[in-house]
Design a protein around this motif. Structure first.
Motif, PDB file in Angstrom:
ATOM      1  N   SER A   1       1.009  -1.003   0.168  1.00 51.30           N
ATOM      2  CA  SER A   1       0.029   0.017   0.225  1.00 51.30           C
ATOM      3  C   SER A   1       0.699   1.399  -0.384  1.00 51.30           C
ATOM      4  O   SER A   1       0.864   2.465  -0.807  1.00 51.30           O
ATOM      5  N   ILE A   2       1.825   1.215   1.018  1.00 52.67           N
ATOM      6  CA  ILE A   2       2.813   2.490   0.707  1.00 52.67           C
ATOM      7  C   ILE A   2       4.055   2.455  -0.275  1.00 52.67           C
ATOM      8  O   ILE A   2       3.286   3.528  -1.435  1.00 52.67           O
ATOM      9  N   ASP A   3       3.670   1.801  -1.732  1.00 51.98           N
ATOM     10  CA  ASP A   3       4.304   1.013  -3.115  1.00 51.98           C
ATOM     11  C   ASP A   3       3.199   2.200  -3.611  1.00 51.98           C
ATOM     12  O   ASP A   3       3.678   2.612  -4.827  1.00 51.98           O
ATOM     13  N   ASN A   4       2.068   1.400  -3.349  1.00 46.77           N
ATOM     14  CA  ASN A   4       1.243   1.945  -4.322  1.00 46.77           C
ATOM     15  C   ASN A   4       0.527   3.637  -3.788  1.00 46.77           C
ATOM     16  O   ASN A   4       1.065   4.068  -4.966  1.00 46.77           O
ATOM     17  N   ALA A   5       0.686   4.092  -2.735  1.00 45.70           N
ATOM     18  CA  ALA A   5       1.141   5.571  -2.850  1.00 45.70           C
ATOM     19  C   ALA A   5       2.044   5.826  -3.355  1.00 45.70           C
ATOM     20  O   ALA A   5       1.431   7.038  -3.897  1.00 45.70           O
TER      21      ALA A   5
END
Length: 125
Positions: free
Chosen positions: A107-111
């Protein structure tokens, strides 16, 4: 096999794709060679920074442009993205950010991918 290997080596050496890597000059190399006689211990990066000095007007314009860009980025990012962006700019890795925010690394990578897209869009304006 040997002749084919030699042919491949000659063919790849004639390609132009690696020229920038093979002919680069490090910015941390000494600014003067020993033949020049100047041994002041300075590096290429020092001289390039001196050449990049800006006038007061240019500094003011750059600050204003940075402020405008920050405002555009701040308005485009969601609260989660702002927090991730701040932590990433502080030098934290994906995993460190995920642990601190109690989120999955994906989710951090997506953000961060969304942030990059939005920042690129702001830069193109």
């Amino acid at each position: 096999c040997i002749s084919r290997q030699l042919y491949s080596a000659v063919k790849s050496s004639n390609r132009k794709k690696n020229i920038p890597l093979n002919t680069y000059v490090s910015i941390y190399s000494p600014a003067y060679s020993e033949q020049d006689g100047a041994e002041d211990g300075s590096f290429m990066v020092d001289h390039s920074l001196e050449a990049a000095e800006l006038s007061p007007e240019e500094i003011l314009i750059d600050r204003e442009n940075v402020r405008n860009l920050r405002e555009q980025i701040e308005t485009a990012l969601s609260p989660l993205e702002k927090k991730v962006f701040d932590l990433y700019m502080d030098g934290m890795t994906y995993q460190e950010i995920a642990r601190q925010m109690k989120k999955e690394p994906k989710s951090i990578d997506n953000a961060l991918q969304r942030i990059k897209t939005k920042v690129n869009k702001a830069l193109k304006k």
